[in-house]
Design an enzyme around this catalytic site. Structure first.
Site, PDB file in Angstrom:
ATOM      1  N   ASP A  10       0.871  -1.175   0.000  1.00  0.00           N
ATOM      2  CA  ASP A  10       0.000   0.000   0.000  1.00  0.00           C
ATOM      3  C   ASP A  10       0.914   1.232   0.000  1.00  0.00           C
ATOM      4  OD1 ASP A  10       0.939   0.230   2.599  1.00  0.00           O
ATOM      5  OD2 ASP A  10      -1.030   0.255   3.557  1.00  0.00           O
ATOM      6  N   CYS A  69       3.356  -3.161   4.061  1.00  0.00           N
ATOM      7  CA  CYS A  69       2.550  -1.991   4.425  1.00  0.00           C
ATOM      8  C   CYS A  69       3.315  -1.265   5.527  1.00  0.00           C
ATOM      9  CB  CYS A  69       1.127  -2.381   4.833  1.00  0.00           C
ATOM     10  SG  CYS A  69       0.975  -3.446   6.274  1.00  0.00           S
ATOM     11  N   THR A  71       3.171  -1.408   8.855  1.00  0.00           N
ATOM     12  CA  THR A  71       3.656  -2.321   9.898  1.00  0.00           C
ATOM     13  C   THR A  71       3.835  -3.756   9.402  1.00  0.00           C
ATOM     14  OG1 THR A  71       1.374  -2.826  10.482  1.00  0.00           O
ATOM     15  CG2 THR A  71       2.450  -1.030  11.722  1.00  0.00           C
ATOM     16  N   HIS A 102      10.031 -23.721   9.511  1.00  0.00           N
ATOM     17  CA  HIS A 102       8.916 -24.365  10.207  1.00  0.00           C
ATOM     18  C   HIS A 102       7.558 -24.088   9.574  1.00  0.00           C
ATOM     19  CE1 HIS A 102      11.021 -25.143  14.338  1.00  0.00           C
ATOM     20  NE2 HIS A 102      11.695 -25.626  13.312  1.00  0.00           N
ATOM     21  N   HIS A 137       6.597 -30.612  10.862  1.00  0.00           N
ATOM     22  CA  HIS A 137       6.093 -29.285  10.475  1.00  0.00           C
ATOM     23  C   HIS A 137       5.098 -29.381   9.330  1.00  0.00           C
ATOM     24  CE1 HIS A 137       8.933 -27.699  13.255  1.00  0.00           C
ATOM     25  NE2 HIS A 137       9.920 -28.330  12.643  1.00  0.00           N
TER      26      HIS A 137
END
Ligand code: RB5
Length: 149
Positions: A10, A69, A71, A102, A137
């Site tokens: 964004d 973005c 964060t 993992h 996993h």
């Protein structure tokens, strides 16, 4: 090995997106950019960009992608709504590595406003060059996949 990698952001992630794209191209990868343009500061809604890229990855058109973005949080929340997506928000070398070992993350999420940009390139590099460990996993990823049904 040259890879096909999708990328989108964004407005809050467009500067780091440009830097990551240039870095990936300098390593010989093919970068597919789904916006926003680096010179477009208009406010947009990150779910629109997360959805576009995540569908490409989830439906197999691209093997992996990167979403950025402010964060990285919004992008990761949105991308993980799309079938087949394992989007990982990473913030250091360890989480970048573990997201592949993992979680076999097929989308890496980064926060432009919270990361040192040079270090973020290193996180990308680590994610690209780490191998999924499989075995127990894989069982866990199968359980995550079952949550989609
Ligand atoms: C945009 O202002 C900001 O909310 C967005 O880039 C992101 O950080 C959301 O999680």
């Amino acid at each position: 090995m040259s890879e096909r990698i999708g990328i989108a952001s964004d407005h809050g992630g467009r500067v780091l997106k440009e830097k990551v794209s240039q870095y990936l191209r300098s390593l010989g990868h093919q970068v597919f950019d789904y916006g926003v343009p680096v010179d477009d500061a208009d406010s947009v809604d990150y779910p629109d960009y997360a959805q576009t890229l995540a569908k490409e990855v989830g439906q197999g058109q691209l093997p992996r992608g990167i979403l950025i973005c402010g964060t990285g949080i919004g992008m990761s929340i949105a991308a993980n709504k799309i079938s087949g997506i394992r989007a990982a928000l990473v913030w250091d070398e360890f989480t970048a590595r573990m997201s592949k070992l993992h979680n076999n993350a097929n989308i890496l999420c980064l926060g432009e406003r919270v990361l040192n940009h040079d270090r973020a390139l290193e996180f990308v590099n680590i994610w690209l060059n780490s191998e999924f460990e499989g075995s127990r996993h894989q069982n866990r990823l199968d359980k995550i996949r079952a949550l989609e049904r």
